[in-house]
Design an enzyme around this catalytic site. Structure first.
Site, PDB file in Angstrom:
ATOM      1  N   GLU A   1      -2.151  -7.247   7.626  1.00 33.85           N
ATOM      2  CA  GLU A   1      -0.832  -7.114   8.239  1.00 33.85           C
ATOM      3  C   GLU A   1      -0.800  -7.837   9.586  1.00 33.85           C
ATOM      4  O   GLU A   1      -1.847  -8.102  10.201  1.00 33.85           O
ATOM      5  CB  GLU A   1      -0.502  -5.628   8.416  1.00 33.85           C
ATOM      6  CG  GLU A   1       0.850  -5.317   9.066  1.00 33.85           C
ATOM      7  CD  GLU A   1       2.039  -5.893   8.292  1.00 33.85           C
ATOM      8  OE1 GLU A   1       2.212  -7.120   8.334  1.00 33.85           O
ATOM      9  OE2 GLU A   1       2.793  -5.104   7.688  1.00 33.85           O
TER      10      GLU A   1
ATOM     11  N   HIS B   1       0.819  -1.207   0.000  1.00 34.53           N
ATOM     12  CA  HIS B   1       0.000   0.000   0.000  1.00 34.53           C
ATOM     13  C   HIS B   1       0.859   1.266   0.000  1.00 34.53           C
ATOM     14  O   HIS B   1       2.046   1.235   0.375  1.00 34.53           O
ATOM     15  CB  HIS B   1      -0.919   0.017   1.224  1.00 34.53           C
ATOM     16  CG  HIS B   1      -0.163   0.007   2.528  1.00 34.53           C
ATOM     17  ND1 HIS B   1       0.393   1.138   3.075  1.00 34.53           N
ATOM     18  CD2 HIS B   1       0.147  -1.002   3.366  1.00 34.53           C
ATOM     19  CE1 HIS B   1       0.999   0.838   4.197  1.00 34.53           C
ATOM     20  NE2 HIS B   1       0.876  -0.465   4.403  1.00 34.53           N
TER      21      HIS B   1
END
Length: 386
Positions: free
Chosen positions: A266, A190
């Site tokens: 994550e 990202h």
């Protein structure tokens, strides 16, 4: 949370005829065999034996850890498609067995994948051992089993044959068997959030920050680069805001939808969320030292260890490979998941995670072939950001 692979098989010598099943439970990260089970079940069909093997494998996994996620791999297309809910169960002998399998563990903990028979050799050999024992009027004995060794020897022989074939191809002696196009994962980290330039821990257990202005620009640049390449066929993203926003920028440019997969999230950094490395070392020195030395160590406050992340990523990888065989798929995710996929593809040790630099909005790529091999094709490419 632990993650297991269950490989199961069943066979019948006559269909119906003398039948047996075999199942093996494997640690998804280490590949270690954790449990084997097999049984001669008398006269039955192949499908009944296969379902009995599935039930036994799921039960063995539950005995090891009832909270674990389980990825089932079988060479029975029927069982995999029926248990995945894509095919209806019409045969009266199958319905109770499928219902029994579904009751062993919560549905959310179990995924299914079809694999070729040659990749299911361990369970196949267990099933044959069980049938051989039944022919002798005995039941299968774990202490007498050589299934794992036989499967390993067979795999080694196959690998040697493949290596020799590759050598012949290199000198023009033969044409290699066509494995078909690989499943290729293009891995996009990202874009920046306000925490990124400060190098603060930002996992799945924190504030879930959005992209900054710089991060949004990075996402657009990545989208432009991927559109120019023109190879992306599907987009799968982590559920966190920063990955969904990055994926949305690419999806808009490519005209594709985004599928969200929780397996791509994550790592949860527990009490370290939002802190810098230096702040963690100052506040939790012992926990930090343990985390740096042992992949099984969790961050302070019950975060997720690197070993747990690796198990999760291995299961997610296998599921996505099965769903996107032969396709090029963009996975929009985070630092630890991307590094872990690369580490697993290379067969590198856990400490290699600390030796990789992965920039915001960078691109990496790994190809996965039908024979189980993987090839890292790109890592931390940021040329589109310059």
């Amino acid at each position: 949370m632990r993650e297991f692979i269950v490989e199961a098989d069943g066979g019948s010598r006559g269909n119906p005829g003398p039948a047996g099943y075999g199942s093996v439970v494997i640690d998804a990260v280490t590949g270690e065999t954790l449990a084997e089970t097999a049984e001669y079940i008398g006269i039955a069909t192949n499908n009944v034996a296969e379902y009995r093997g599935l039930v036994a494998g799921l039960r063995a996994a539950r005995e090891l850890d009832p909270t674990a996620t389980v990825h089932v791999r079988m060479d029975s297309k029927l069982v995999v498609e029926q248990m995945s809910g894509r095919w209806k169960i019409k045969h009266p002998d199958m319905k109770p067995l499928a219902a029994e399998a579904a009751r062993v563990l919560p549905a959310a903990q179990v995924t299914y994948e079809w694999i070729p028979r040659e990749r299911n050799k361990h369970a196949d050999r267990l099933a044959n051992e069980a049938m051989d024992a039944g022919r002798r009027g005995e039941q299968w004995s774990a202490s007498a089993s050589t299934a794992e060794l036989d499967a390993a020897s067979s795999a080694k022989a196959t690998a040697t044959a493949d290596s020799r074939a590759a050598t012949k191809v290199a000198v023009g002696w033969a044409t290699p068997a066509d494995l078909g196009p690989p499943a290729t994962f293009v891995l996009l980290r990202h874009g920046e959030t306000p925490l990124t330039p400060q190098k603060r821990f930002s996992g799945s257990g924190g504030t879930d920050p959005s992209l900054s202005a710089i991060g949004r620009d990075q996402a657009e640049r990545a989208a432009e680069s991927l559109a120019a390449r023109g190879t992306i066929e599907a987009i799968v993203a982590s559920p966190l805001a920063r990955t969904r926003q990055t994926a949305a920028a690419v999806a808009t440019r490519l005209g594709l939808d985004v599928t969200v997969d929780d397996g791509l999230r994550e790592t949860d950094f527990g009490a370290w969320e939002g802190l810098t490395f230096g702040e963690v070392r100052e506040r939790y020195p012992d926990d930090m030292n343990a985390w740096l030395a042992d992949p099984k160590a969790e961050p302070t406050g019950g975060g997720e260890s690197f070993a747990a992340t690796a198990r999760r990523m291995a299961v997610t990888r296998d599921k996505l490979i099965a769903a996107h065989a032969g396709r090029t798929v963009l996975l929009v995710t985070h630092v630890t998941p991307i590094k872990t996929l690369v580490r697993l593809a290379l067969g590198a040790p856990p400490e290699s995670l600390f030796r990789m630099e992965l920039s915001a909005a960078s691109l990496s790529a790994v190809a996965y072939y039908a024979d189980g091999n993987a090839s890292v094709r790109l890592f931390n490419d940021t040329s589109h950001l310059r």
